[in-house]
Write an enzyme that holds these catalytic residues in place. Structure first.
Site, PDB file in Angstrom:
ATOM      1  N   LYS A 152       0.842  -1.188   0.000  1.00 31.69           N
ATOM      2  CA  LYS A 152       0.000   0.000   0.000  1.00 31.69           C
ATOM      3  C   LYS A 152       0.878   1.239   0.000  1.00 31.69           C
ATOM      4  O   LYS A 152       2.008   1.144   0.467  1.00 31.69           O
ATOM      5  CB  LYS A 152      -0.954   0.024   1.192  1.00 31.69           C
ATOM      6  CG  LYS A 152      -0.346  -0.220   2.584  1.00 31.69           C
ATOM      7  CD  LYS A 152       0.813   0.551   3.106  1.00 31.69           C
ATOM      8  CE  LYS A 152       0.717   2.036   3.247  1.00 31.69           C
ATOM      9  NZ  LYS A 152       1.985   2.634   3.791  1.00 31.69           N
ATOM     10  N   TYR A 240      -4.424   3.888   5.678  1.00 28.29           N
ATOM     11  CA  TYR A 240      -4.873   2.888   6.657  1.00 28.29           C
ATOM     12  C   TYR A 240      -6.258   3.244   7.193  1.00 28.29           C
ATOM     13  O   TYR A 240      -7.117   2.386   7.370  1.00 28.29           O
ATOM     14  CB  TYR A 240      -3.921   2.821   7.860  1.00 28.29           C
ATOM     15  CG  TYR A 240      -2.571   2.220   7.609  1.00 28.29           C
ATOM     16  CD1 TYR A 240      -2.409   0.849   7.481  1.00 28.29           C
ATOM     17  CD2 TYR A 240      -1.442   3.024   7.545  1.00 28.29           C
ATOM     18  CE1 TYR A 240      -1.165   0.300   7.275  1.00 28.29           C
ATOM     19  CE2 TYR A 240      -0.189   2.484   7.334  1.00 28.29           C
ATOM     20  CZ  TYR A 240      -0.052   1.124   7.205  1.00 28.29           C
ATOM     21  OH  TYR A 240       1.190   0.584   7.003  1.00 28.29           O
TER      22      TYR A 240
HETATM   23  P1  NDP Z   1      12.470   1.558   2.548  1.00 27.82           P
HETATM   24  O1  NDP Z   1      13.015   2.829   2.008  1.00 27.82           O
HETATM   25  O2  NDP Z   1      12.971   1.094   3.845  1.00 27.82           O
HETATM   26  O3  NDP Z   1      12.691   0.378   1.504  1.00 27.82           O
HETATM   27  C1  NDP Z   1      12.466   0.514   0.126  1.00 27.82           C
HETATM   28  C2  NDP Z   1      13.417  -0.401  -0.619  1.00 27.82           C
HETATM   29  O4  NDP Z   1      13.124  -0.306  -2.010  1.00 27.82           O
HETATM   30  C3  NDP Z   1      14.897  -0.005  -0.501  1.00 27.82           C
HETATM   31  O5  NDP Z   1      15.514  -0.532   0.634  1.00 27.82           O
HETATM   32  C4  NDP Z   1      15.476  -0.566  -1.768  1.00 27.82           C
HETATM   33  O6  NDP Z   1      15.710  -1.945  -1.582  1.00 27.82           O
HETATM   34  C5  NDP Z   1      14.317  -0.469  -2.761  1.00 27.82           C
HETATM   35  N1  NDP Z   1      14.453   0.648  -3.707  1.00 27.82           N
HETATM   36  C6  NDP Z   1      14.564   0.521  -5.041  1.00 27.82           C
HETATM   37  N2  NDP Z   1      14.667   1.713  -5.638  1.00 27.82           N
HETATM   38  C7  NDP Z   1      14.651   2.641  -4.650  1.00 27.82           C
HETATM   39  C8  NDP Z   1      14.746   4.052  -4.641  1.00 27.82           C
HETATM   40  N3  NDP Z   1      14.856   4.761  -5.785  1.00 27.82           N
HETATM   41  N4  NDP Z   1      14.706   4.683  -3.462  1.00 27.82           N
HETATM   42  C9  NDP Z   1      14.563   4.002  -2.304  1.00 27.82           C
HETATM   43  N5  NDP Z   1      14.467   2.646  -2.267  1.00 27.82           N
HETATM   44  C10 NDP Z   1      14.523   1.961  -3.427  1.00 27.82           C
HETATM   45  O7  NDP Z   1      10.888   1.740   2.588  1.00 27.82           O
HETATM   46  P2  NDP Z   1       9.824   0.901   3.401  1.00 27.82           P
HETATM   47  O8  NDP Z   1      10.304  -0.489   3.579  1.00 27.82           O
HETATM   48  O9  NDP Z   1       9.420   1.658   4.579  1.00 27.82           O
HETATM   49  O10 NDP Z   1       8.560   0.910   2.381  1.00 27.82           O
HETATM   50  C11 NDP Z   1       8.522   0.058   1.250  1.00 27.82           C
HETATM   51  C12 NDP Z   1       7.066  -0.152   0.847  1.00 27.82           C
HETATM   52  O11 NDP Z   1       6.382  -0.786   1.896  1.00 27.82           O
HETATM   53  C13 NDP Z   1       6.284   1.124   0.556  1.00 27.82           C
HETATM   54  O12 NDP Z   1       5.362   0.867  -0.469  1.00 27.82           O
HETATM   55  C14 NDP Z   1       5.534   1.397   1.835  1.00 27.82           C
HETATM   56  O13 NDP Z   1       4.358   2.134   1.640  1.00 27.82           O
HETATM   57  C15 NDP Z   1       5.233  -0.020   2.277  1.00 27.82           C
HETATM   58  N6  NDP Z   1       5.067  -0.148   3.715  1.00 27.82           N
HETATM   59  C16 NDP Z   1       3.979  -0.819   4.176  1.00 27.82           C
HETATM   60  C17 NDP Z   1       3.780  -0.993   5.503  1.00 27.82           C
HETATM   61  C18 NDP Z   1       2.604  -1.746   5.997  1.00 27.82           C
HETATM   62  O14 NDP Z   1       2.362  -1.750   7.196  1.00 27.82           O
HETATM   63  N7  NDP Z   1       1.855  -2.408   5.127  1.00 27.82           N
HETATM   64  C19 NDP Z   1       4.707  -0.430   6.487  1.00 27.82           C
HETATM   65  C20 NDP Z   1       5.856   0.225   5.899  1.00 27.82           C
HETATM   66  C21 NDP Z   1       6.008   0.351   4.562  1.00 27.82           C
HETATM   67  P3  NDP Z   1      17.025  -2.672  -2.192  1.00 27.82           P
HETATM   68  O15 NDP Z   1      18.193  -2.002  -1.524  1.00 27.82           O
HETATM   69  O16 NDP Z   1      16.836  -4.081  -1.827  1.00 27.82           O
HETATM   70  O17 NDP Z   1      16.982  -2.426  -3.675  1.00 27.82           O
END
Ligand code: NDP
Length: 398
Positions: A152, A240
């Site tokens: 989401k 949410y």
């Molecule tokens: P993070 O920034 O921690 O992680 C995103 C990951 O995406 C990065 O670690 C990286 O992984 C990859 N990535 C690829 N391209 C990019 C870029 N240009 N910039 C940043 N990251 C990139 O975010 P979150 O984990 O907090 O959020 C990820 C998703 O999860 C979102 O859609 C968010 O809305 C959702 N979310 C949902 C939650 C829920 O409760 N359902 C709670 C928190 C987040 P790598 O290094 O492996 O390429």
């Protein structure tokens, strides 16, 4: 996110452990502790689906960030119909380290992502990327013949959401949005009580969700950049409140939307996206859903309130990973606070529910169409807020 994530500083125990050598022992511990409980459990939230054979659906996790590493991946330890076979990441070293911890041996980067089409060890893909990348990577996975569960909010625009739903239809694959609250025992219990009439006629819902965005914390940084976030607090945390409120109103319809921004004047964090918005959804049934979302609140708030003619339920917190609880008031009884189940079940229940839906090729409990619905509502909220609260007439079935 849970309250620990939202501070940008206080990482949860799972997050601290996952991604390091300790993750393997945590996963093993978690698996052994829960294995007995898991056997024979119905598919939480998807009772209409048949149980599955013992072979598990195979998943690729795309984007190994805070949420994937801290919650999604450890959650598979308690799944009984789903297992991870592949990681897709821009950071090969991190992917291999996690692979060692979780017994995953297939790795892809973003340039080679389309090669998953030739990998028979992947049935389902979990998209855990920043929101601005959801549509592209979801559509590419569907075109590769995989089922997709996308985080989401579904994507950045209604047009993208429509394209994602169409891509799933064209590929004859299932698309779900990871609205985990539908699989969370306390929210399911609230739904059960509301639909059983235990509150009497439902009269009003309020939904307040917020935290303080920290631009120095990388997972918050992209949330403040429109191209990667799609929107502000509404998209990230307000969704949410919208989705959970509508979960409690099956069969109703949103007929009008109004909203005002609450972004603090002059706050440099919010050059690209809104810091806060207060909204009202007018339902065909006569109920108003009154909501707010903010990137400017501390501490973290995740509160849902359901007011009935005879009794009310407050959930505070309502949508965390591990701490949701129910406060029941009225109905001639003293107030009672309780938990209906362990919130941590929601992660395994969600992927198992999607695995079962994908195997039967029937819609998931939270399908792409639900994500599209919420995108339409959020677009109407922004349209009203851009027009100083003017009511936007809509006709959006729940
Ligand atoms: P993070 O920034 O921690 O992680 C995103 C990951 O995406 C990065 O670690 C990286 O992984 C990859 N990535 C690829 N391209 C990019 C870029 N240009 N910039 C940043 N990251 C990139 O975010 P979150 O984990 O907090 O959020 C990820 C998703 O999860 C979102 O859609 C968010 O809305 C959702 N979310 C949902 C939650 C829920 O409760 N359902 C709670 C928190 C987040 P790598 O290094 O492996 O390429």
């Amino acid at each position: 996110m849970d309250k620990a994530d939202k501070t940008g500083t206080n990482l949860s125990r799972r997050e601290l452990l996952a991604g390091g050598a300790a993750a393997a022992s945590l996963a093993a511990l978690s698996a052994s502790a829960s294995a007995q409980e898991a056997i024979g459990q119905p598919l939480l939230g998807n009772p209409q689906l048949p149980d599955m054979p013992s072979d598990r659906m195979r998943w690729a996790i795309v984007g190994l960030g805070t949420f994937a590493v801290g919650q999604v991946i450890p959650g598979f330890a308690e799944a009984r119909h789903s297992r991870i076979t592949a990681f897709v990441s821009g950071n090969a070293e991190k992917a291999r380290r996690l692979g060692d911890a979780y017994g995953v041996s297939r790795f892809y980067d973003y340039a080679g992502y389309d090669e998953i089409a030739n990998d028979p060890e992947i049935d389902c893909v979990f998209i855990a990327l920043p929101v601005g990348l959801h549509a592209e990577y979801t559509i590419r996975a569907l075109q590769a013949g995989k089922h997709v569960l996308c985080e989401k909010p579904m994507c950045s625009t209604v047009a993208e959401a429509e394209a994602m739903v169409e891509a799933a239809r064209a590929a004859n694959r299932q698309l779900g949005v990871a609205y985990r609250v539908h699989f969370e025992p306390n929210n399911r219990e609230t739904l059960r009580r509301i639909t059983a009439g235990e509150l009497g006629a439902l009269r009003h819902i309020s939904a307040d969700h917020g935290f303080s965005a920290n631009p120095q914390y990388p997972p918050h940084k992209w949330r403040l950049e429109k191209q990667l976030s799609g929107g502000g607090s509404l998209f990230d945390i307000g969704v949410y409140g919208i989705n959970t409120s509508l979960m409690m109103l099956p069969g109703d319809r949103v007929v009008g939307v109004s909203a005002h921004y609450s972004t603090p004047a002059g706050d440099a964090r919010f050059a690209e996206v809104e810091g806060g918005v207060d909204y009202r959804l007018r339902m065909a049934s006569g109920i108003n859903v009154q909501g707010s979302s903010s990137y400017c609140w501390s501490p973290y708030v995740s509160r849902q309130r359901y007011f009935g003619a005879d009794a009310s339920i407050e959930m505070q917190p309502a949508t965390t990973y591990d701490d949701n609880r129910i406060l029941l008031e009225g109905g001639g009884q003293p107030p009672r606070e309780f938990r209906a189940g362990n919130p941590m079940q929601q992660f395994a229940a969600q992927v198992d529910g999607f695995s079962a839906a994908a195997r039967a090729n029937v819609p998931h409990l939270t399908p792409g169409e639900m994500g599209l619905r919420d995108m339409r509502i959020m677009e109407a909220i922004y349209a009203s807020a851009d027009n100083d609260g003017a009511v936007v007439a809509v006709n959006i079935p729940v």
